[in-house]
Scaffold this motif. Structure first.
Motif, PDB file in Angstrom:
ATOM      1  N   THR A 122     -20.143  14.879  48.716  1.00 51.97           N
ATOM      2  CA  THR A 122     -20.966  16.035  48.335  1.00 51.97           C
ATOM      3  C   THR A 122     -22.316  15.581  47.784  1.00 51.97           C
ATOM      4  N   VAL A 123     -22.288  14.578  46.932  1.00 55.46           N
ATOM      5  CA  VAL A 123     -23.539  14.108  46.331  1.00 55.46           C
ATOM      6  C   VAL A 123     -24.455  13.514  47.401  1.00 55.46           C
ATOM      7  N   VAL A 124     -23.883  12.757  48.326  1.00 52.92           N
ATOM      8  CA  VAL A 124     -24.691  12.175  49.406  1.00 52.92           C
ATOM      9  C   VAL A 124     -25.214  13.279  50.316  1.00 52.92           C
ATOM     10  N   LYS A 125     -24.394  14.286  50.596  1.00 54.64           N
ATOM     11  CA  LYS A 125     -24.839  15.408  51.435  1.00 54.64           C
ATOM     12  C   LYS A 125     -26.030  16.121  50.786  1.00 54.64           C
ATOM     13  N   HIS A 126     -25.958  16.344  49.485  1.00 47.64           N
ATOM     14  CA  HIS A 126     -27.072  16.996  48.784  1.00 47.64           C
ATOM     15  C   HIS A 126     -28.332  16.131  48.843  1.00 47.64           C
ATOM     16  N   ALA A 127     -28.152  14.819  48.754  1.00 46.38           N
ATOM     17  CA  ALA A 127     -29.319  13.928  48.808  1.00 46.38           C
ATOM     18  C   ALA A 127     -29.935  13.919  50.202  1.00 46.38           C
ATOM     19  N   LEU A 128     -29.089  13.976  51.223  1.00 47.27           N
ATOM     20  CA  LEU A 128     -29.595  13.941  52.602  1.00 47.27           C
ATOM     21  C   LEU A 128     -30.255  15.255  53.007  1.00 47.27           C
ATOM     22  N   GLU A 129     -29.676  16.377  52.598  1.00 46.30           N
ATOM     23  CA  GLU A 129     -30.168  17.685  53.034  1.00 46.30           C
ATOM     24  C   GLU A 129     -31.106  18.339  52.025  1.00 46.30           C
ATOM     25  N   GLY A 130     -31.087  17.864  50.797  1.00 43.35           N
ATOM     26  CA  GLY A 130     -31.895  18.468  49.748  1.00 43.35           C
ATOM     27  C   GLY A 130     -31.113  19.532  49.008  1.00 43.35           C
ATOM     28  N   LEU A 131     -31.487  19.771  47.781  1.00 42.20           N
ATOM     29  CA  LEU A 131     -30.807  20.761  46.950  1.00 42.20           C
ATOM     30  C   LEU A 131     -31.774  21.247  45.893  1.00 42.20           C
ATOM     31  N   ARG A 132     -31.904  22.551  45.758  1.00 42.23           N
ATOM     32  CA  ARG A 132     -32.821  23.200  44.813  1.00 42.23           C
ATOM     33  C   ARG A 132     -34.222  22.594  44.931  1.00 42.23           C
ATOM     34  N   GLY A 133     -34.701  21.920  43.902  1.00 39.49           N
ATOM     35  CA  GLY A 133     -36.067  21.369  43.912  1.00 39.49           C
ATOM     36  C   GLY A 133     -36.193  20.032  44.611  1.00 39.49           C
ATOM     37  N   MET A 134     -35.059  19.416  44.981  1.00 40.82           N
ATOM     38  CA  MET A 134     -35.111  18.097  45.603  1.00 40.82           C
ATOM     39  C   MET A 134     -35.243  18.232  47.116  1.00 40.82           C
ATOM     40  N   PRO A 135     -36.244  17.595  47.699  1.00 45.65           N
ATOM     41  CA  PRO A 135     -36.385  17.649  49.159  1.00 45.65           C
ATOM     42  C   PRO A 135     -35.349  16.752  49.831  1.00 45.65           C
ATOM     43  N   ALA A 136     -35.129  16.977  51.106  1.00 45.46           N
ATOM     44  CA  ALA A 136     -34.204  16.151  51.864  1.00 45.46           C
ATOM     45  C   ALA A 136     -34.676  14.697  51.842  1.00 45.46           C
ATOM     46  N   LYS A 137     -33.733  13.799  51.662  1.00 43.74           N
ATOM     47  CA  LYS A 137     -33.986  12.354  51.600  1.00 43.74           C
ATOM     48  C   LYS A 137     -35.046  12.009  50.561  1.00 43.74           C
ATOM     49  N   GLY A 138     -35.105  12.766  49.499  1.00 44.72           N
ATOM     50  CA  GLY A 138     -36.050  12.482  48.423  1.00 44.72           C
ATOM     51  C   GLY A 138     -37.493  12.642  48.839  1.00 44.72           C
ATOM     52  N   GLY A 139     -37.736  13.339  49.944  1.00 38.01           N
ATOM     53  CA  GLY A 139     -39.101  13.552  50.409  1.00 38.01           C
ATOM     54  C   GLY A 139     -39.596  12.480  51.361  1.00 38.01           C
ATOM     55  N   ASN A 140     -38.752  11.518  51.712  1.00 41.68           N
ATOM     56  CA  ASN A 140     -39.162  10.453  52.626  1.00 41.68           C
ATOM     57  C   ASN A 140     -38.291  10.523  53.876  1.00 41.68           C
ATOM     58  N   PRO A 141     -38.737  11.218  54.919  1.00 41.21           N
ATOM     59  CA  PRO A 141     -37.916  11.365  56.122  1.00 41.21           C
ATOM     60  C   PRO A 141     -37.702  10.060  56.886  1.00 41.21           C
ATOM     61  N   ASP A 142     -38.456   9.019  56.563  1.00 44.84           N
ATOM     62  CA  ASP A 142     -38.294   7.743  57.249  1.00 44.84           C
ATOM     63  C   ASP A 142     -37.072   6.962  56.773  1.00 44.84           C
ATOM     64  N   LEU A 143     -36.456   7.404  55.665  1.00 41.10           N
ATOM     65  CA  LEU A 143     -35.294   6.699  55.147  1.00 41.10           C
ATOM     66  C   LEU A 143     -34.086   6.921  56.041  1.00 41.10           C
ATOM     67  N   ASP A 144     -33.317   5.883  56.230  1.00 43.05           N
ATOM     68  CA  ASP A 144     -32.066   5.967  56.977  1.00 43.05           C
ATOM     69  C   ASP A 144     -31.013   6.602  56.066  1.00 43.05           C
ATOM     70  N   ASN A 145     -30.007   7.229  56.648  1.00 39.16           N
ATOM     71  CA  ASN A 145     -28.947   7.858  55.855  1.00 39.16           C
ATOM     72  C   ASN A 145     -28.236   6.833  54.978  1.00 39.16           C
ATOM     73  N   VAL A 146     -28.061   5.609  55.482  1.00 40.70           N
ATOM     74  CA  VAL A 146     -27.411   4.561  54.696  1.00 40.70           C
ATOM     75  C   VAL A 146     -28.269   4.205  53.482  1.00 40.70           C
ATOM     76  N   GLU A 147     -29.582   4.179  53.645  1.00 38.99           N
ATOM     77  CA  GLU A 147     -30.471   3.874  52.523  1.00 38.99           C
ATOM     78  C   GLU A 147     -30.383   4.947  51.452  1.00 38.99           C
ATOM     79  N   VAL A 148     -30.325   6.203  51.869  1.00 36.82           N
ATOM     80  CA  VAL A 148     -30.205   7.301  50.903  1.00 36.82           C
ATOM     81  C   VAL A 148     -28.865   7.203  50.181  1.00 36.82           C
ATOM     82  N   ALA A 149     -27.801   6.916  50.933  1.00 36.29           N
ATOM     83  CA  ALA A 149     -26.485   6.776  50.319  1.00 36.29           C
ATOM     84  C   ALA A 149     -26.469   5.617  49.326  1.00 36.29           C
ATOM     85  N   ARG A 150     -27.139   4.521  49.653  1.00 36.52           N
ATOM     86  CA  ARG A 150     -27.222   3.396  48.720  1.00 36.52           C
ATOM     87  C   ARG A 150     -27.940   3.792  47.437  1.00 36.52           C
TER      88      ARG A 150
END
Length: 183
Positions: A122-150
């Motif tokens: 769930t936490v990784v899904k929220h980080a990948l897709e964004g939640l409330r004020g947080m953009p998807a992948k922290g605002g950096n679409p160039d990040l790989d899903n594994v990098e976001v999960a890390r």
């Protein structure tokens, strides 16, 4: 009639005083202008004995600004996955370091506790897709899903979580092994 209107007095009473006043009116502004010109033009100039004309100094002055501090990456080469800490510093620290926009602060177990309780997926899904004020992948679409999960694992584990590092898929493992061999 009264002679009151003819009682004007001047500071200049003699012809000698008049000549001094006229000369001062011309000379003082000229001196001020000359001093201002000297002040503006008094840069330090490279003279004899300096190394300003050395080939190295000339090359440093005319080198492109883009050459300073940049490394070029082969766009066709394999992607080198970043560590969770590197991704956190590059993309996540702006908000999670300060708590901006309601983001849980890095290392704050109280703020991260309810999120960690939701589980890794769930936490990784929220980080990948964004939640409330947080953009998807922290605002950096160039990040790989594994990098976001890390990055999620890095932040959650610093706040009391016990998440495991994400597994790297076969295509990404080649680049991860390249990253490991580069160090």
């Amino acid at each position: 009639m009264s002679d009151a209107h003819d009682e004007h007095e001047s500071a200049i009473k003699t012809p000698k005083q008049l000549i001094v006043a006229v000369l001062a009116g011309f000379i003082v502004p000229i001196i001020i202008i000359a001093l201002l010109v000297k002040y503006v033009a008094s840069d330090t100039k490279a003279g004899a004995g300096s190394n300003s004309q050395a080939p190295e100094a000339v090359a440093a002055r005319i080198s492109p600004v883009a050459n300073e501090g940049f490394t070029f990456v082969d766009a066709n080469g394999p992607k080198v996955l970043q560590t969770g800490e590197a991704v956190y510093k590059a993309a996540c620290a702006a908000c999670h370091g300060t708590g901006a926009a309601g983001a849980p602060k890095f290392g704050d177990a109280g703020a991260w506790g309810p999120r960690i309780a939701q589980g890794y997926d769930t936490v990784v899904k929220h980080a990948l897709e964004g939640l409330r004020g947080m953009p998807a992948k922290g605002g950096n679409p160039d990040l790989d899903n594994v990098e976001v999960a890390r990055a999620v694992v890095h932040m959650a584990n610093a706040s009391g979580g016990k998440f495991k590092e994400p597994e790297v898929k076969a295509s990404a493992s080649a680049s991860a092994s390249t990253e490991a061999s580069a160090k």
